[in-house]
Design a protein around this motif. Structure first.
Motif, short mmCIF file in Angstrom:
data_model
loop_
_atom_site.label_atom_id
_atom_site.label_comp_id
_atom_site.label_asym_id
_atom_site.label_seq_id
_atom_site.Cartn_x
_atom_site.Cartn_y
_atom_site.Cartn_z
N ASN A 18 -8.02 24.62 27.22
CA ASN A 18 -9.31 24.45 26.55
C ASN A 18 -9.89 25.80 26.11
OD1 ASN A 18 -11.59 23.01 25.62
ND2 ASN A 18 -12.71 23.62 27.46
N PRO B 38 -9.75 25.21 21.98
CA PRO B 38 -10.72 24.14 22.24
C PRO B 38 -10.48 22.90 21.38
CG PRO B 38 -11.83 26.23 21.75
CD PRO B 38 -10.38 26.44 21.51
N LEU C 6 -7.84 21.36 20.91
CA LEU C 6 -6.81 20.47 21.48
C LEU C 6 -7.42 19.20 22.09
CD1 LEU C 6 -3.70 20.47 21.98
CD2 LEU C 6 -4.21 21.30 24.27
N GLY C 7 -8.60 19.36 22.73
CA GLY C 7 -9.20 18.20 23.40
C GLY C 7 -10.33 17.57 22.62
#
Lengths: 478, 71
Positions: A214, A218, A220-221
């Motif tokens: 993360n 950041p 990615l989620g």
């Protein structure tokens, strides 16, 4: 010769050997059931592993990680959660009555339920179109694996792997496909889970991995990299595709009884979930930290293998990816072959030729489809998973409503079935090929229109066929 | 007479539960709340992927047990 290549060659030889042994067994029988549905004798666990392997394609091993890496974890989970929801729908709504129906393909059911030649031809054509695209995506996975990890040029790698699985599918039929799928399923599951646990132990555990990922990336989620309708579209595609996807449904027909068919679908789902969650929640976040800027996101698993693991592990990984590609492609090839030599030409061939000649024609059809897909795969798509998901969407747009309504709604008529299939397929293809809306949302228009077509057609021209009604009653009672 | 072939009540409940369960994440799709770096939407999908197999396998086992009791 390096150790990776030795492991891959050994694995390919095992697959071909299984194909030849299955071919010898199949030759002893004089029935088409032995070729198409392995004599309907496959046990629950073996069938579950075969279902998982057929679904968990090169897309699931290479493509799922590429998609999560490139488009984020939430989008990837929306797509694969759809497949997970599709399994119980298939198990409850489709598995028991179709297994009791006792034929070979989903087209057999649709042409029985909606008795008109149009159904036979349109369904076979939809399966061929959709699966040809699906096979091309699998071949890209095989090609880039050999390219990245073995250093073989992409085109050569695709050609070699294509010929291996064409050979064993054309010789062995469903029995060969089932047994190779079991070997491939175990190998795939083992490599992905072993990699997941190895990374969990060496990178400080689950929460450390996600926290680090993360901080490094950041996005990615995060949700909303694409419009909400795209997330819903892909979820619906897979939730509705599983109950009507021919290479999954053929496994229902191979089960030894309806209960075994239902249970094997659900056990397959457990294996599938373990693999997808391991790949998306552990392997991808670590890859995002270690290899943050990849040109082609589909290379992510392969690059991680190259950087972090020994040659022996890499060899296993290549074999696992090849397993994933081959286990799906062989099932797809068999389904395409059945669409032509069983669904389109079945009656004609059975009247004119012996079982042995028909077997040779099946073999020729597998070769022709395999070679066409091979030629197409020389110009591969960018994201494997989105590419084949869109192709699978065509199947659900055209077949989901007529199949479920045909099984459960007594009033579903031939006219309703014809309109539902046509409207679903035409709407989906129109949106896919024109800029009316985004491709990923085509299913959100196609399914409601297909349902509407079914209802209007069935009330407009109802059909009363006592034979069909009695057979349907038997399918639900046994 | 019904226009539909009968589906056992427990299976109707399971299908309804799975459909309701599946819609919940999509209600949260636009929220930016994150837990361990992943959006709430993603975590709810993970829960679906874990719960769905458990629910359906329990139902199948119960059905098999009921069938064998009847026999």
């Amino acid at each position: 010769m390096n150790i990776e290549l030795i492991l891959v060659i050994a694995y390919l030889i095992i697959c071909i050997a299984i194909g030849i042994i299955a071919s010898v067994k199949a030759k002893k029988a004089e029935s088409s059931d032995d070729y198409w549905v392995a004599g309907r004798k496959i046990g629950t666990l073996v069938n579950a592993m075969a279902i998982m392997a057929a679904l968990a394609s090169g897309g699931s091993v290479i493509g799922v990680m590429g998609l999560a890496y490139g488009k984020g974890i939430p989008f990837t989970l929306a797509l694969f959660a759809g497949a997970v929801v599709g399994f119980p729908l298939a198990s409850i709504l489709v598995a028991k009555p179709l297994r009791n129906f006792g034929k070979i393909t989903i087209t057999d059911f649709l042409k029985f339920r909606y008795p008109t030649p149009f159904i036979r031809y349109i369904v076979a054509l939809i399966i061929l179109l959709s699966f040809s695209i699906y096979i091309v995506a699998q071949m890209k996975a095989a090609g880039i694996t050999a390219q990245v990890l073995l250093g073989i040029p992409y085109n050569q790698a695709v050609t070699i792997s294509a010929f291996v699985f064409i050979i064993y599918v054309s010789f062995g039929g469903m029995l060969a496909v089932t047994w190779t799928d079991v070997v491939q399923g175990f190998l795939m599951l083992f490599v992905i889970l072993a990699t997941t646990f190895y990374l969990l132990i060496n990178f400080g555990g689950f929460s450390t991995i996600l926290t680090q990922a993360n901080q490094a990336a950041p996005e990615l989620g995060a949700v909303m990299q694409w419009p909400v309708s795209n997330y819903i579209g892909f979820f619906i595609i897979w939730a509705t595709a599983i109950p009507v996807t021919p290479h999954i449904i053929m496994r229902v027909f191979t089960a030894k009884n309806p209960k075994s068919a239902q249970m094997s679908l659900n056990i397959a789902m457990v294996f599938y979930v373990l693999m997808i969650l391991g790949a998306v929640l552990v392997i991808v976040p670590i890859s995002k930290v270690l290899i943050p800027h990849l040109q082609d996101a589909d290379h992510v698993f392969l690059e991680l293998m190259k950087q972090e693991f020994s040659p022996a592990v890499r060899g296993m990984a290549i074999a696992a990816v090849m397993a994933a590609v081959m286990s799906t492609t062989d099932a797809l090839l068999l389904a395409c072959s059945s669409a032509i030599s069983h669904d389109l030409l079945g009656d004609y061939l059975q009247k004119k030729f012996s079982f042995k000649t028909i077997s040779r024609i099946n073999m020729a059809v597998v070769w022709i489809i395999g070679i066409i897909a091979l030629l197409l795969s020389y110009s591969p798509p960018k994201f494997i998973t989105t590419y084949y998901s869109l192709a699978i969407g065509l199947l659900s747009a055209a077949l989901f409503v007529p199949t479920i309504a045909g099984l459960w709604w007594k009033k579903a008529s031939t006219t309703g079935g014809v309109i539902a299939i046509t409207l679903g397929a035409v709407t989906y293809l129109t949106i896919w090929t024109t800029p009316l809306a985004t491709k990923q949302t085509a299913i959100l228009y196609a399914l409601p229109l297909s349902l509407l077509g079914m209802i209007i057609g069935s009330y407009w021209r109802p059909s009363h066929n006592a034979e069909i009604s009695q057979q349907l009653d038997r399918m639900h009672q046994i | 007479m019904s226009n539909f072939h009968p589906l056992p009540l427990r299976q109707k409940i399971i299908i309804s539960a799975i459909i309701i369960l599946s819609t919940i994440p999509f209600l949260f799709i636009t929220t930016n709340y994150k837990f361990l770096g992943l959006a709430l939407f993603a975590w709810l999908l993970v829960m679906i992927m874990i719960l769905t197999p458990i629910i359906t396998i329990i139902e199948l086992v119960l059905e098999n047990r009921r069938d064998s009791d009847e026999h």
